[in-house]
Write a protein that holds these residues in place. Structure first.
Motif, mmCIF file in Angstrom:
data_model
loop_
_atom_site.group_PDB
_atom_site.id
_atom_site.type_symbol
_atom_site.label_atom_id
_atom_site.label_comp_id
_atom_site.label_asym_id
_atom_site.label_seq_id
_atom_site.Cartn_x
_atom_site.Cartn_y
_atom_site.Cartn_z
ATOM 1 N N THR A 24 0.812 -1.210 0.000
ATOM 2 C CA THR A 24 0.000 0.000 0.000
ATOM 3 C C THR A 24 0.850 1.267 0.000
ATOM 4 N N ASN A 25 0.284 2.313 -0.552
ATOM 5 C CA ASN A 25 0.912 3.624 -0.412
ATOM 6 C C ASN A 25 0.041 4.501 0.482
ATOM 7 N N ASP A 26 -0.930 3.895 1.151
ATOM 8 C CA ASP A 26 -1.813 4.570 2.103
ATOM 9 C C ASP A 26 -1.230 4.395 3.506
ATOM 10 N N TYR A 27 -0.867 5.481 4.137
ATOM 11 C CA TYR A 27 -0.205 5.396 5.436
ATOM 12 C C TYR A 27 -1.073 4.706 6.482
ATOM 13 N N LYS A 28 -2.402 4.856 6.404
ATOM 14 C CA LYS A 28 -3.285 4.216 7.389
ATOM 15 C C LYS A 28 -3.233 2.699 7.248
ATOM 16 N N GLU A 29 -3.213 2.201 6.022
ATOM 17 C CA GLU A 29 -3.104 0.760 5.803
ATOM 18 C C GLU A 29 -1.740 0.252 6.249
ATOM 19 N N ALA A 30 -0.692 1.045 6.031
ATOM 20 C CA ALA A 30 0.651 0.635 6.442
ATOM 21 C C ALA A 30 0.736 0.527 7.964
ATOM 22 N N ILE A 31 0.147 1.469 8.680
ATOM 23 C CA ILE A 31 0.141 1.413 10.146
ATOM 24 C C ILE A 31 -0.625 0.182 10.614
ATOM 25 N N TYR A 75 1.544 -2.915 10.357
ATOM 26 C CA TYR A 75 2.495 -3.048 11.465
ATOM 27 C C TYR A 75 1.804 -3.571 12.720
ATOM 28 N N TYR A 118 4.090 9.075 18.708
ATOM 29 C CA TYR A 118 4.348 10.042 17.644
ATOM 30 C C TYR A 118 4.597 11.411 18.251
ATOM 31 N N ASN A 155 7.472 12.230 13.611
ATOM 32 C CA ASN A 155 7.950 10.853 13.609
ATOM 33 C C ASN A 155 6.921 9.967 14.274
ATOM 34 N N LEU A 156 6.967 8.698 13.929
ATOM 35 C CA LEU A 156 6.011 7.734 14.433
ATOM 36 C C LEU A 156 6.751 6.432 14.671
#
Length: 97
Positions: A18-25, A28, A44, A54-55
């Motif tokens: 994904t390039n969607d930060y919410k999906e990447a989080i 994890y 964060y 930063n996160l």
């Protein structure tokens, strides 16, 4: 220990990463749950423009066993997650391992 990794442009383009930060989080967080974590922390800091500077995501899961690094890393999208049930995999990463 230095381990080789084989990744080609085609691998990344067809991987569905994904390039969607919410999906990447979320990915994890699922990784921590798959590692039997009972605590997952998201920390964060804001920058001067009130954006995220930063996160970090930490957990108390099993982690990676040093002696098994060669089995864990080395081939892109290959992992022990392949052994998970289809239900868990679809929730964790849309069936990708």
């Amino acid at each position: 220990m230095i381990l080789p990794l084989s990744v080609k442009n085609q691998s990344i383009e067809s991987s569905g990463i994904t390039n969607d930060y919410k999906e990447a989080i979320c990915e994890y967080i699922w990784n921590g749950l798959e590692a039997h974590a009972t605590e997952i922390k998201i920390n964060y800091n804001y920058n001067v423009a009130f954006g995220i500077d930063n996160l970090s995501i930490t957990d108390n899961g099993d982690g990676i066993i040093y002696e098994e690094l060669e089995d864990t890393f080395g081939a892109f999208l290959a992992s022990k997650k392949n052994l998970l049930s289809l239900k868990m995999k679809s929730k964790a990463n849309k069936g990708k391992a």
